[in-house]
Scaffold this active site. Structure first.
Site, PDB file in Angstrom:
ATOM      1  N   ASP A 189      -0.278   5.037   0.875  1.00 24.06           N
ATOM      2  CA  ASP A 189      -0.638   6.202   1.867  1.00 24.06           C
ATOM      3  C   ASP A 189      -0.738   5.537   3.601  1.00 24.06           C
ATOM      4  O   ASP A 189      -1.424   4.639   3.292  1.00 24.06           O
ATOM      5  CB  ASP A 189      -1.891   6.834   1.657  1.00 24.06           C
ATOM      6  N   ASP A 204      -2.111  -0.505   5.943  1.00 22.58           N
ATOM      7  CA  ASP A 204      -2.479   0.326   6.889  1.00 22.58           C
ATOM      8  C   ASP A 204      -3.866   0.490   7.556  1.00 22.58           C
ATOM      9  O   ASP A 204      -4.333   0.922   8.469  1.00 22.58           O
ATOM     10  CB  ASP A 204      -1.864   1.481   7.375  1.00 22.58           C
ATOM     11  N   ASP A 218       0.871  -1.295  -0.071  1.00 24.47           N
ATOM     12  CA  ASP A 218       0.066  -0.132  -0.171  1.00 24.47           C
ATOM     13  C   ASP A 218       0.804   0.981  -0.026  1.00 24.47           C
ATOM     14  O   ASP A 218       1.906   1.210   0.257  1.00 24.47           O
ATOM     15  CB  ASP A 218      -0.882  -0.104   1.195  1.00 24.47           C
TER      16      ASP A 218
HETATM   17 MG   LIG Z   1      -2.987   3.135   3.383  1.00 24.06          MG
END
Ligand SMILES: [Mg+2]
Length: 273
Positions: free
Chosen positions: A28, A208, A26
């Protein structure tokens, strides 16, 4: 860090077969610190250099983002990497063209209408709302809101409810909603396709947020189909991380410096640095 032993075992396995190892990452909140608005987020140079060094050493490095694919690629433009955008609606294999799920094209007009209505019916500036029109998907970010609970209710009423009436689906993220086609494409379906297309024996996924749980699960399921395969799910966590992300991970590290250290360990193991 929790799960250091699992990371070490994965690094050792990757060292034995770097070209059969995949990294699914991922952007961000994972390799780019969360910024007040998506437009302000950057991938730090140290991360970029580390990932650039991993690309030729590993069998596959893929960036799997909720951003539009071209936007994700702008953040970390690496030749030899694969990209997945808008949570699985857009994919670009290594050196391949950008492919949008054909079924998603049918919903572009409804997403656009929702974006226009949201810009008209929400006082975005006063509320601290940022709209991100990604063509097949509309993201509504409210990280900047002074009163997140009240802003969330306003978005539910003015954007989410009308979007549902237009036949669109709505996903919930971290201080964000995503209005998207009601189609079963996720980060998980996209990485599954990437892994099935290669002869990999080890795969590490890093994320996240809630949408990354689908990726963690898909990679783990892929691993469980063949006893020779090894997988590792790494969660980048802060005080705000949704509980399911932590529960679905094998390793948890502090976002984002802990991700850097984990990837650095992988890079050392495979001789990339
Ligand atoms: Mg993310």
């Amino acid at each position: 860090m929790s799960g250091a032993d699992a990371l070490e075992a994965f690094a050792r396995a990757a060292a034995e077969r770097p070209q059969a190892t995949a990294l699914l990452c991922d952007i961000d909140g994972t390799v780019s610190p969360i910024a007040p608005t998506p437009a302000e987020a950057r991938v730090p140079a140290a991360f970029r250099d580390l990932l650039a060094a991993l690309v030729p050493r590993l069998g596959l490095v893929a960036f799997v983002t909720g951003r539009a694919l071209e936007d994700g690629r702008r953040m970390i433009p690496l030749d030899g990497a694969a990209y997945v955008g808008t949570h699985g609606l857009e994919t670009m294999a290594v050196d391949g063209p950008l492919v949008v799920e054909p079924l998603a094209e049918r919903y572009v007009a409804a997403v656009h209408e929702t974006a226009q209505a949201a810009a008209r019916d929400l006082d975005c500036e006063a509320l601290g709302v940022v709209l991100e029109d990604k063509r097949t998907v509309l993201a509504v970010h409210y990280r900047l809101a002074e009163d997140p609970a009240a802003t969330r209710r306003r978005i539910l009423e003015r954007v989410v409810a009308p979007a549902r009436r237009r036949g669109l689906a709505v996903a919930t993220g971290h201080f964000a909603f995503e209005v998207r086609p009601p189609l079963p494409f996720t980060k998980g379906t996209a990485v599954r396709r990437l892994l099935d297309a290669g002869g990999h024996l080890a795969a590490m996924s890093c994320g996240d947020d809630l949408t990354d749980v689908a990726m963690f699960t898909a990679v783990r399921d892929w691993g469980e189909r063949d006893a020779r395969r090894l997988t590792l799910a790494l969660a980048a966590v802060t005080g705000e991380t949704p509980r399911p992300v932590v529960e679905a991970a094998d390793v948890t590290v502090r976002a984002t410096p802990g991700v850097y250290r984990a990837l650095r360990r992988l890079a050392e193991a495979v001789g990339a640095v």
